[in-house]
Design an enzyme around this catalytic site. Sequence first.
Site, PDB file in Angstrom:
ATOM      1  N   GLU A  75       0.628  -1.185  -0.117  1.00  0.00           N
ATOM      2  CA  GLU A  75       0.017   0.228   0.122  1.00  0.00           C
ATOM      3  C   GLU A  75       0.943   1.305   0.040  1.00  0.00           C
ATOM      4  O   GLU A  75       1.876   1.220   0.834  1.00  0.00           O
ATOM      5  CB  GLU A  75      -0.722  -0.011   1.313  1.00  0.00           C
ATOM      6  CG  GLU A  75      -1.824   1.109   1.260  1.00  0.00           C
ATOM      7  CD  GLU A  75      -2.605   1.346  -0.091  1.00  0.00           C
ATOM      8  OE1 GLU A  75      -3.161   0.361  -0.675  1.00  0.00           O
ATOM      9  OE2 GLU A  75      -2.455   2.350  -0.742  1.00  0.00           O
ATOM     10  N   LYS A  95       8.440  -1.746  -2.169  1.00  0.00           N
ATOM     11  CA  LYS A  95       7.631  -0.730  -1.310  1.00  0.00           C
ATOM     12  C   LYS A  95       8.679  -0.217  -0.289  1.00  0.00           C
ATOM     13  O   LYS A  95       8.636   0.974   0.026  1.00  0.00           O
ATOM     14  CB  LYS A  95       6.450  -1.649  -0.429  1.00  0.00           C
ATOM     15  CG  LYS A  95       5.834  -1.100   0.861  1.00  0.00           C
ATOM     16  CD  LYS A  95       5.361   0.204   0.443  1.00  0.00           C
ATOM     17  CE  LYS A  95       5.047   1.068   1.646  1.00  0.00           C
ATOM     18  NZ  LYS A  95       4.309   2.285   1.597  1.00  0.00           N
ATOM     19  N   CYS A 155       5.925   4.359   9.365  1.00  0.00           N
ATOM     20  CA  CYS A 155       6.599   3.464   8.264  1.00  0.00           C
ATOM     21  C   CYS A 155       8.014   3.887   7.574  1.00  0.00           C
ATOM     22  O   CYS A 155       8.823   2.835   7.662  1.00  0.00           O
ATOM     23  CB  CYS A 155       5.755   3.712   6.958  1.00  0.00           C
ATOM     24  SG  CYS A 155       4.176   3.081   7.133  1.00  0.00           S
TER      25      CYS A 155
HETATM   26  N1  LIG Z   1       0.015   3.473   8.226  1.00  0.00           N
HETATM   27  C1  LIG Z   1       0.669   3.825   7.054  1.00  0.00           C
HETATM   28  O1  LIG Z   1       0.372   4.690   6.418  1.00  0.00           O
HETATM   29  C2  LIG Z   1       0.819   2.712   5.999  1.00  0.00           C
HETATM   30  C3  LIG Z   1       1.052   2.936   4.679  1.00  0.00           C
HETATM   31  C4  LIG Z   1       1.370   2.004   3.923  1.00  0.00           C
HETATM   32  C5  LIG Z   1       1.788   0.474   4.308  1.00  0.00           C
HETATM   33  N2  LIG Z   1       1.545   0.461   5.598  1.00  0.00           N
HETATM   34  C6  LIG Z   1       1.914  -1.052   6.227  1.00  0.00           C
HETATM   35  O2  LIG Z   1       0.506  -1.581   6.154  1.00  0.00           O
HETATM   36  C7  LIG Z   1       0.718  -2.490   7.546  1.00  0.00           C
HETATM   37  C8  LIG Z   1      -0.532  -2.185   8.734  1.00  0.00           C
HETATM   38  O3  LIG Z   1      -0.221  -0.606   8.992  1.00  0.00           O
HETATM   39  P1  LIG Z   1      -1.318   0.120   9.963  1.00  0.00           P
HETATM   40  O4  LIG Z   1      -0.933   1.831   9.815  1.00  0.00           O
HETATM   41  O5  LIG Z   1      -2.495  -0.068   9.337  1.00  0.00           O
HETATM   42  O6  LIG Z   1      -1.263  -0.683  11.100  1.00  0.00           O
HETATM   43  P2  LIG Z   1      -2.236  -0.573  12.320  1.00  0.00           P
HETATM   44  O7  LIG Z   1      -1.244  -0.777  13.854  1.00  0.00           O
HETATM   45  O8  LIG Z   1      -2.951   0.758  12.436  1.00  0.00           O
HETATM   46  O9  LIG Z   1      -3.122  -1.671  12.356  1.00  0.00           O
HETATM   47  C9  LIG Z   1      -2.818  -3.195  12.399  1.00  0.00           C
HETATM   48  C10 LIG Z   1      -4.045  -3.970  12.842  1.00  0.00           C
HETATM   49  O10 LIG Z   1      -3.727  -5.335  12.814  1.00  0.00           O
HETATM   50  C11 LIG Z   1      -4.274  -5.935  14.140  1.00  0.00           C
HETATM   51  N3  LIG Z   1      -3.567  -7.212  13.992  1.00  0.00           N
HETATM   52  C12 LIG Z   1      -2.347  -7.635  14.258  1.00  0.00           C
HETATM   53  N4  LIG Z   1      -2.373  -8.711  14.337  1.00  0.00           N
HETATM   54  C13 LIG Z   1      -3.449  -9.245  14.094  1.00  0.00           C
HETATM   55  C14 LIG Z   1      -3.878 -10.657  14.113  1.00  0.00           C
HETATM   56  N5  LIG Z   1      -3.230 -11.740  14.035  1.00  0.00           N
HETATM   57  N6  LIG Z   1      -5.204 -10.849  13.737  1.00  0.00           N
HETATM   58  C15 LIG Z   1      -6.077  -9.917  13.438  1.00  0.00           C
HETATM   59  N7  LIG Z   1      -5.577  -8.639  13.599  1.00  0.00           N
HETATM   60  C16 LIG Z   1      -4.550  -8.309  13.882  1.00  0.00           C
HETATM   61  C17 LIG Z   1      -4.197  -4.912  15.081  1.00  0.00           C
HETATM   62  O11 LIG Z   1      -5.040  -5.181  16.223  1.00  0.00           O
HETATM   63  C18 LIG Z   1      -4.364  -3.667  14.502  1.00  0.00           C
HETATM   64  O12 LIG Z   1      -5.577  -3.195  14.886  1.00  0.00           O
HETATM   65  C19 LIG Z   1       2.152  -2.437   8.133  1.00  0.00           C
HETATM   66  O13 LIG Z   1       2.942  -3.414   7.732  1.00  0.00           O
HETATM   67  C20 LIG Z   1       2.464  -1.101   7.518  1.00  0.00           C
HETATM   68  O14 LIG Z   1       3.692  -1.059   7.277  1.00  0.00           O
HETATM   69  C21 LIG Z   1       1.155   1.265   6.665  1.00  0.00           C
END
Ligand SMILES: NC(=O)c1ccc[n+]([C@@H]2O[C@H](COP(=O)([O-])OP(=O)(O)OC[C@H]3O[C@@H](n4cnc5c(N)ncnc54)[C@H](O)[C@@H]3O)[C@@H](O)[C@H]2O)c1
Length: 464
Positions: free
Chosen positions: A162, A221, A277
Amino acid sequence: MKIKKICCIGAGYVGGPTMSVIASQCPEIQVTVVDLSKERIDLWNHSDLDKLPVYEPGLKELVAKTRGKNLFFSTEIDTAIDEAEMIFISVNTPTKTYGKGKGQAADLKNIELCARNIAKVAKTNKIVVEKSTLPVRTAQAIKSILDNTGNGVDFEILSNPEFLAEGTAVDDLLNADRVLIGGAETPKGQAAKDALSSIYENWLPKDRILQTNVWSSELSKLVANAFLAQRVSSINSISALCEKTDANVAEVSRAIGYDSRIGSKFLNSSVGFGGSCFQKDILNLVYIAQSYGLQEVADYWEQVIIMNDYQKRRFAENIVTTLYNTVSGKKIVFYGWAFKKDTNDTRESAAIYVADALLDEKAEIVVYDPKVPEAQVYADLDYLGTRSPEENRRLLKVVNDPMEASKKAHAIAILTEWDEFKAYDWKSIYENMLKPAFIFDGRRLLEKEIMEAIGFDYYKIGQS
Ligand SMILES: NC(=O)c1ccc[n+]([C@@H]2O[C@H](COP(=O)([O-])OP(=O)(O)OC[C@H]3O[C@@H](n4cnc5c(N)ncnc54)[C@H](O)[C@@H]3O)[C@@H](O)[C@H]2O)c1
């Protein structure tokens, strides 16, 4: 293959907005977002849309349109996995805080748990999509878990990282520069890539959907984030030089950004990048390079982080030096705590580290942020473990009124570029403050001439 049901594991800053956009653009697909956190799911289901756990412009409108129709938030993870043909893994992959690779490698514990859960539950063939940011070659590990512990069903693994930026997530998703889909170069892999591609084709032109092999996609990414962060560190390094030489970093940015080979984006100097990130992904890239014996590559990228840490430290040190070498007992107001405007996310926010440095000097900090609640500010500081939770609460207060906050303040530090700060009545703020009244603008948000005309001692990063 036409996808009718999607499950997304992880209802965070990526899972929530991404799935809201898919649901809004593909009314014929049922999208279920699941999470281990009941609290988070309850907030996604809250009747008051201002209570959604993620704040993003335009998001609550999308959720209002689709929730309960073809978008669902649930803690019934197994049911959602069982029913879906396509499962997105969108869980957090933070930097490891223990064991091998501590402080650098990505912690893949959550990813592995998801893979094992899918393997346990799946009774029909599934396409598993890596939406989380992962080290290159993670798909191999996921495939191995799925194939060895599954019920003999067929799994295709895709990488679909993403690229959204928080604060503009909905717009970024609706108008993505590109969507990247990596998968196996086999007939089944191709079919899976096309199935995912056809979802995005509901609202994006086909030529913006890039298909690659799975390793290129995973690595791209990390590389994209490393390049973006590198631009910020590059201009921030120059901001320090500008302050010594009477050059103005904004003018330098403009001058170089007009060069079409360089381009103007990501050339704004600031107190340093934050967010969940950039740092995590670069550290991960450094770790991967090291693990392949590529020390020079690792050192090259690590410098981006070193420069970012320097910029935050430099900002805090400048506050102390300017306030006559002591901030002990002085009231310093922080405007902004989020890592950037238009988000309530505070992960790795520069504000946390600047506050920590000033609290070490016994400053009394008062924080105002339009979207970040008090509990989050304290959680961020407590997480550092620099001092006791009691001391953090004694030295730092969180308030809801920015004008009230400025009363009898020695200085204001701008840590987030919220638009509302520009519109404040700065004359009244000046009158409220002790004199000389200092502003430390870590976001280059205000006009130097106007602030100085009011009477402020105004410091703008990158300008002497
Ligand atoms: N935040 C950003 O701007 C962004 C942009 C691009 C990519 N990413 C990537 O996307 C991924 C997610 O990032 P995010 O910011 O959404 O994280 P986040 O912490 O906001 O959300 C992750 C969610 O996953 C849940 N979770 C964890 N383990 C789980 C499991 N085994 N079963 C069910 N739920 C589970 C957590 O409770 C949490 O609510 C990461 O790898 C991040 O690097 C983030």
